[in-house]
Design a protein around this motif. Structure first.
Motif, PDB file in Angstrom:
ATOM      1  N   LEU A   1      36.401  56.489 -31.287  1.00  0.00           N
ATOM      2  CA  LEU A   1      36.937  57.268 -32.404  1.00  0.00           C
ATOM      3  C   LEU A   1      35.884  58.199 -32.984  1.00  0.00           C
ATOM      4  O   LEU A   1      36.160  59.365 -33.268  1.00  0.00           O
ATOM      5  CB  LEU A   1      37.465  56.325 -33.492  1.00  0.00           C
ATOM      6  N   ALA A   2      34.665  57.670 -33.159  1.00  0.00           N
ATOM      7  CA  ALA A   2      33.577  58.517 -33.668  1.00  0.00           C
ATOM      8  C   ALA A   2      33.304  59.664 -32.704  1.00  0.00           C
ATOM      9  O   ALA A   2      33.122  60.818 -33.122  1.00  0.00           O
ATOM     10  CB  ALA A   2      32.311  57.677 -33.862  1.00  0.00           C
ATOM     11  N   ASN A   3      33.303  59.351 -31.416  1.00  0.00           N
ATOM     12  CA  ASN A   3      33.070  60.376 -30.407  1.00  0.00           C
ATOM     13  C   ASN A   3      34.152  61.448 -30.440  1.00  0.00           C
ATOM     14  O   ASN A   3      33.867  62.651 -30.391  1.00  0.00           O
ATOM     15  CB  ASN A   3      33.013  59.717 -29.029  1.00  0.00           C
ATOM     16  N   LEU A   4      35.405  61.026 -30.542  1.00  0.00           N
ATOM     17  CA  LEU A   4      36.515  61.972 -30.574  1.00  0.00           C
ATOM     18  C   LEU A   4      36.462  62.855 -31.818  1.00  0.00           C
ATOM     19  O   LEU A   4      36.659  64.076 -31.742  1.00  0.00           O
ATOM     20  CB  LEU A   4      37.848  61.216 -30.527  1.00  0.00           C
ATOM     21  N   GLU A   5      36.203  62.234 -32.974  1.00  0.00           N
ATOM     22  CA  GLU A   5      36.178  62.992 -34.225  1.00  0.00           C
ATOM     23  C   GLU A   5      34.996  63.957 -34.264  1.00  0.00           C
ATOM     24  O   GLU A   5      35.134  65.114 -34.685  1.00  0.00           O
ATOM     25  CB  GLU A   5      36.119  62.024 -35.412  1.00  0.00           C
ATOM     26  N   LEU A   6      33.822  63.490 -33.843  1.00  0.00           N
ATOM     27  CA  LEU A   6      32.646  64.361 -33.835  1.00  0.00           C
ATOM     28  C   LEU A   6      32.829  65.510 -32.854  1.00  0.00           C
ATOM     29  O   LEU A   6      32.492  66.666 -33.153  1.00  0.00           O
ATOM     30  CB  LEU A   6      31.399  63.553 -33.479  1.00  0.00           C
ATOM     31  N   ARG A   7      33.364  65.193 -31.695  1.00  0.00           N
ATOM     32  CA  ARG A   7      33.591  66.228 -30.676  1.00  0.00           C
ATOM     33  C   ARG A   7      34.573  67.273 -31.184  1.00  0.00           C
ATOM     34  O   ARG A   7      34.359  68.485 -31.030  1.00  0.00           O
ATOM     35  CB  ARG A   7      34.114  65.574 -29.405  1.00  0.00           C
ATOM     36  N   SER A   8      35.656  66.814 -31.800  1.00  0.00           N
ATOM     37  CA  SER A   8      36.646  67.744 -32.343  1.00  0.00           C
ATOM     38  C   SER A   8      36.037  68.608 -33.445  1.00  0.00           C
ATOM     39  O   SER A   8      36.266  69.823 -33.496  1.00  0.00           O
ATOM     40  CB  SER A   8      37.833  66.952 -32.908  1.00  0.00           C
ATOM     41  N   MET A   9      35.223  67.988 -34.313  1.00  0.00           N
ATOM     42  CA  MET A   9      34.592  68.736 -35.400  1.00  0.00           C
ATOM     43  C   MET A   9      33.620  69.777 -34.863  1.00  0.00           C
ATOM     44  O   MET A   9      33.601  70.925 -35.306  1.00  0.00           O
ATOM     45  CB  MET A   9      33.855  67.777 -36.338  1.00  0.00           C
ATOM     46  N   PHE A  10      32.815  69.394 -33.883  1.00  0.00           N
ATOM     47  CA  PHE A  10      31.841  70.328 -33.303  1.00  0.00           C
ATOM     48  C   PHE A  10      32.543  71.492 -32.607  1.00  0.00           C
ATOM     49  O   PHE A  10      32.118  72.644 -32.708  1.00  0.00           O
ATOM     50  CB  PHE A  10      30.918  69.606 -32.331  1.00  0.00           C
ATOM     51  N   HIS A  11      33.619  71.192 -31.891  1.00  0.00           N
ATOM     52  CA  HIS A  11      34.360  72.245 -31.204  1.00  0.00           C
ATOM     53  C   HIS A  11      35.002  73.210 -32.206  1.00  0.00           C
ATOM     54  O   HIS A  11      35.038  74.427 -31.972  1.00  0.00           O
ATOM     55  CB  HIS A  11      35.446  71.633 -30.307  1.00  0.00           C
ATOM     56  N   GLU A  12      35.510  72.666 -33.309  1.00  0.00           N
ATOM     57  CA  GLU A  12      36.116  73.523 -34.333  1.00  0.00           C
ATOM     58  C   GLU A  12      35.082  74.450 -34.955  1.00  0.00           C
ATOM     59  O   GLU A  12      35.368  75.610 -35.254  1.00  0.00           O
ATOM     60  CB  GLU A  12      36.781  72.661 -35.411  1.00  0.00           C
ATOM     61  N   LYS A  13      33.875  73.938 -35.152  1.00  0.00           N
ATOM     62  CA  LYS A  13      32.793  74.773 -35.708  1.00  0.00           C
ATOM     63  C   LYS A  13      32.452  75.924 -34.757  1.00  0.00           C
ATOM     64  O   LYS A  13      32.138  77.016 -35.190  1.00  0.00           O
ATOM     65  CB  LYS A  13      31.561  73.912 -35.994  1.00  0.00           C
ATOM     66  N   LEU A  14      32.512  75.652 -33.461  1.00  0.00           N
ATOM     67  CA  LEU A  14      32.221  76.701 -32.485  1.00  0.00           C
ATOM     68  C   LEU A  14      33.297  77.790 -32.508  1.00  0.00           C
ATOM     69  O   LEU A  14      32.996  78.965 -32.280  1.00  0.00           O
ATOM     70  CB  LEU A  14      32.148  76.090 -31.080  1.00  0.00           C
ATOM     71  N   ASN A  15      34.528  77.384 -32.793  1.00  0.00           N
ATOM     72  CA  ASN A  15      35.635  78.340 -32.786  1.00  0.00           C
ATOM     73  C   ASN A  15      35.774  79.105 -34.102  1.00  0.00           C
ATOM     74  O   ASN A  15      36.495  80.094 -34.163  1.00  0.00           O
ATOM     75  CB  ASN A  15      36.945  77.618 -32.486  1.00  0.00           C
TER      76      ASN A  15
END
Length: 283
Positions: A268-282
């Motif tokens: 869950l932490a991996n999924l949430e962090l990954r989603s957050m990082f990807h959103e920041k890139l976009n």
């Protein structure tokens, strides 16, 4: 036209590289979060299975030692092994999914499962062999510092039995990986809206339950594999099964608890962090 195409290609490559970098960052942080709890639990499980030491006392002693001497705990080999295992697992799962989606691959889910299994399972087997050697062939004292002494007899090597133990460990970890990275996301998609409509609730429910339930299958395999590794001589299969399943109930409960930080909160932490990082890139 060609120049525009090259610019588009360069932009796509930079975007992909950024997302892969974000994947590594999310995996690294997630592995750091789960490694302390998993290291303590795995050591206590090995000592319980192989040395018949009290599971609760082992958990208490090792947790106390980690709190009293955090630097010693973090920079010892067992912590490094666990961290490397989960950092590699999350990184491969993230990276494969990112590349598959970028390529619009129709079988991204299966490719992610296979690649994650190919990394996690050998590393998981290596981890178990190392933990069995470190903690199973030495009697762990109850000193809070967690030092190891009192050497026990070395394991008698038998290649055929060792290969059987390795095969069982491979099967055990494949069950866990399938439940954590493939089955849990799939089941989250079929949870009815009548149960919950929150976008994050469904994956939370399945990620905290499905990996745990896989341990009902994985734990008997785990105990049998440990018995094969530690008793590498001719032993009737019935005796192996009987001895290895002696602590099945307590070990199953502990491994179910263990899987919550490892592939529950960890994923869950991996999924949430990954989603957050990807959103920041976009953004």
């Amino acid at each position: 036209m060609e120049q525009r195409s090259n610019k588009h290609q360069n932009k796509w490559e930079r975007s992909l590289l950024g997302r892969l970098t974000a994947d590594i960052g999310a995996a690294t942080v997630s592995a750091t979060l789960v490694a302390p709890a998993v290291t303590i639990i795995d050591r206590a499980l090995v000592e319980k299975s192989l040395l018949n030491q009290s599971l609760l006392r082992g958990l208490r002693n090792h947790a106390t030692a980690a709190l009293k001497h955090p630097a010693r705990f973090v920079f010892q080999l067992p912590f490094g092994i666990i961290w490397a295992l989960y950092a590699a697992t999350f990184t491969v799962a993230n990276g494969t999914d990112t590349i598959g989606n970028a390529m619009s691959a129709s079988s991204t889910g299966m490719i992610t499962f296979l690649s994650t299994t190919a990394v996690n399972v050998p590393l998981g087997v290596w981890k178990d062999m190392r933990f069995a050697k470190i903690f199973g062939t030495r009697a762990a004292p109850v000193a809070a510092a967690g030092a190891l002494d009192v050497a026990r007899p070395a394991i008698v090597q038998n290649r055929a039995v060792a290969r059987a133990a390795t095969a069982i460990f491979l099967l055990r970890d494949s069950v866990t990986i399938f439940g954590s990275f493939t089955l849990a996301p799939k089941l989250s998609e079929i949870i009815p809206d009548s149960l919950t409509t929150h976008p994050h609730a469904k994956p939370v429910i399945t990620q905290l339950t499905v990996p745990v339930l896989t341990q009902l299958v994985a734990t008997p395999l785990h105990l049998l594999g440990l018995d094969l590794y530690m008793r590498q001589h001719t032993v009737p299969l019935v005796d192996r099964v009987k001895r290895s399943q002696q602590y099945l109930a307590s070990t199953t409960v502990t491994r179910c608890i263990r899987i919550i930080p490892a592939f529950g909160f960890g994923c869950l932490a991996n999924l949430e962090l990954r989603s957050m990082f990807h959103e920041k890139l976009n953004s």
